[in-house]
Motif scaffolding. Sequence first.
Motif, PDB file in Angstrom:
ATOM      1  N   GLU A   1      -3.779   0.374   7.698  1.00 54.54           N
ATOM      2  CA  GLU A   1      -5.023   0.684   8.404  1.00 54.54           C
ATOM      3  C   GLU A   1      -6.262   0.488   7.540  1.00 54.54           C
ATOM      4  OE1 GLU A   1      -4.615   4.611   9.880  1.00 54.54           O
ATOM      5  OE2 GLU A   1      -3.321   4.034  11.579  1.00 54.54           O
ATOM      6  N   GLU A   2      -6.089   0.563   6.208  1.00 52.44           N
ATOM      7  CA  GLU A   2      -7.247   0.395   5.334  1.00 52.44           C
ATOM      8  C   GLU A   2      -7.839  -1.009   5.418  1.00 52.44           C
ATOM      9  OE1 GLU A   2      -5.069   3.848   3.508  1.00 52.44           O
ATOM     10  OE2 GLU A   2      -4.624   2.042   4.638  1.00 52.44           O
ATOM     11  N   LYS A   3      -7.041  -1.968   5.847  1.00 54.78           N
ATOM     12  CA  LYS A   3      -7.496  -3.363   5.823  1.00 54.78           C
ATOM     13  C   LYS A   3      -7.440  -4.041   7.188  1.00 54.78           C
ATOM     14  CE  LYS A   3      -6.730  -7.692   3.277  1.00 54.78           C
ATOM     15  NZ  LYS A   3      -5.924  -8.367   2.236  1.00 54.78           N
TER      16      LYS A   3
ATOM     17  N   ASN B   1       0.825  -1.215   0.000  1.00 53.98           N
ATOM     18  CA  ASN B   1       0.000   0.000   0.000  1.00 53.98           C
ATOM     19  C   ASN B   1       0.855   1.258   0.000  1.00 53.98           C
ATOM     20  OD1 ASN B   1      -2.562   1.185  -0.050  1.00 53.98           O
ATOM     21  ND2 ASN B   1      -2.581   1.459   2.179  1.00 53.98           N
TER      22      ASN B   1
ATOM     23  N   TRP C   1       0.124   2.300   6.945  1.00 53.55           N
ATOM     24  CA  TRP C   1      -0.473   2.133   5.613  1.00 53.55           C
ATOM     25  C   TRP C   1      -1.310   0.861   5.529  1.00 53.55           C
ATOM     26  CZ3 TRP C   1      -0.565   5.805   1.982  1.00 53.55           C
ATOM     27  CH2 TRP C   1       0.345   6.877   2.107  1.00 53.55           C
TER      28      TRP C   1
END
Length: 693
Positions: A276-278, A256, A274
Amino acid sequence: KPDIQYSQKKKSITSSKDVCGYPLSIFFIVVNEFCERFSYYGMRAVLVLYFKYFLQWDEDLATSIYHTFVALCYLTPILGAIVADSWLGKFKTIVYLSIVYTIGQVAMAVSAVHDITDSNRDGTPDNMTFHVALSMVGLFLIALGTGGIKPCVAAFGGDQFSEHQDKQRRTFFSVFYLCINGGSLLSTIITPILRGQECGIYSQQKCYSLAFGVPAALMVVALVVFIVGSGMYYKAEPEGNIMLDVCKCIGFAIKNRYRHRSNQYPRRQHWMDWAEEKYDKLLIAQIKMVLKVLFLYIPLPMFWTLFDQKGSRWTLQATTMNGYFGKLVIQPDQMQIFNPILILTLVPIMDSVIYPLIKKCGFNFTPLKRMTVGMFLAAMAFVCAALVQVEIDKTLPVFPSASQSQLKLLNMGSSAVTVNLPGNESLTLNAAQASDKYFTFETERIIVSVGSPGMTQAIFLKRESRQTLLIPSVISDEWLLVMDLGLIEPFYYSTYSTIKNGETKFSLLSGSQSCEYIKDFGFGGSYTFFIPSTFCQDSITVVEDIEPNSVHMALQIPQYFFITAGEVMFSVTGLEFSYSQAPSNMKAVLQAGWLFTVAIGNFIVLIVAEIAKLPNKWAEYVLFASLLVLVCIIFSTMAYFYTYIDPSEIEDQFSKKVDEDEDDKDKREKAEIKMVRRDSAESYDDSYKQSNM
């Protein structure tokens, strides 16, 4: 040393009966661990000597293969942990890999039977390829087996206890640790003794097959004992491996971050952010704590580079030393017993005396400082090894280089002769006597003159070899130049025979003559006997071609003390520090990282030894000590800037934050519901009014 990890169970364990407050099943696990550790350390104790003396490898190749094997033993635990946690479960993983382990031990024992390929029955295998191939297959299976079950056995033992048995669980791990050191100690004493025996079907040789066979038998016992207790074990179902989750999270963060490498995207506080989105923020925070500790692991492999050489270089060093301790004879591979003995002695002394005393003196002896001192002590051990090697080198014979040849003279006649060699003064040899030393020549062809008036012959020597010139009683007879000194013809010679150190009795038979000759032999000596025709009346002349080892093995004790003291301060403290700085669910990750540093350390031995190519062994010891001191300085600098944390507090903060977020979310949802109800009510009133109008 056991890397202890266990899981708490919410339900009580009823599959195993309790004996004295302990689950009966753990007794099978303890016996299994003792036998398995005896098997592993017993085989490993004699391994480097097997390479050198049975497979006839040089010391560098023997050391390289030894450390490659040890490195594999510390890489495979990662595979074993993943298989156990994600697929088979601990019990099946231990059983299946123990079978692989047992097959490997049996293969090693069979590979050491010299009679299998000794068709001419001279005691030396005729097809060495068979023995090498079988032993390599055996070592690979052993590395897969011992490494694969390493992270499972201790954890499986911890699984057998209920939540209310914390005290018994702690006692179990203490006994488990004792079994590891007890098995190591006993096997290191016993297997070298077995190796020193002579066995064989057609010819008697050093009994490596027995030295490997007994550990193989103990591994069979370990497997059988573990399976016998099968019905009593609590077998937890595999729940997935945290290491896979960690790797996936780190991989996603890197991917990411690479996707958003453009300057148009705002920077984040940490590169792991990076993900944190998943992934959950708590998992990311836990990985950050682990990475902080793993960063400190970077210099650690150098300690293991030195530490594991006690089983290779130090054992080979002991083969050139005198092992007589009074009436007790210590074999070179038995010197390793000082390590487990000193561990069992120093651990309680450090915990009960040294550390409290340092604390009373007002010095803050933090775990990282202890580890730094441990690394320094390991470097001191190699300085001691270098000093010992310097003393050994003074006593070793100087063999010819690739451009040189060496020659010794033996007078086989009954009267003294004068010999002239190029570049040397005239030498007088009495009857049945040999020259005191080997003469070194730079050319292959030399002119030798014997007697007065002299008889001259041209002698052609072989480079990089030691040869012996036999001068007959009649000078005009054939002069024999032999490479090596059964039924012996008159005025002739036999080949060298390898015999056991200590007192040996020879039976001499010739016609009606029959008598015995007794000689006490030292470690590493080489002798030539001159046997007169009337050997029962006249004395036998003994010539020492190579003097026995004179440097005593006791000189190795200081280096074993320093390396073991370093291990106690480095390894024990390092695991304690790592576990205190990592979240509870990430200890397996740190365990894998710690074992990985051991594997890398063994690979470094191969790299440094191959690149350095130092002609003197003492210089190699100094090189390794210097590298560790350099690494020690780097590690101390890293430790100085390290900030200790409390993982539980950080996890609690995230838990509170999550709870607060959930409360806020609930309040927002309730407020939205009220607004929806109010809006719907208002719209209903409006529509009602409109309809009335």
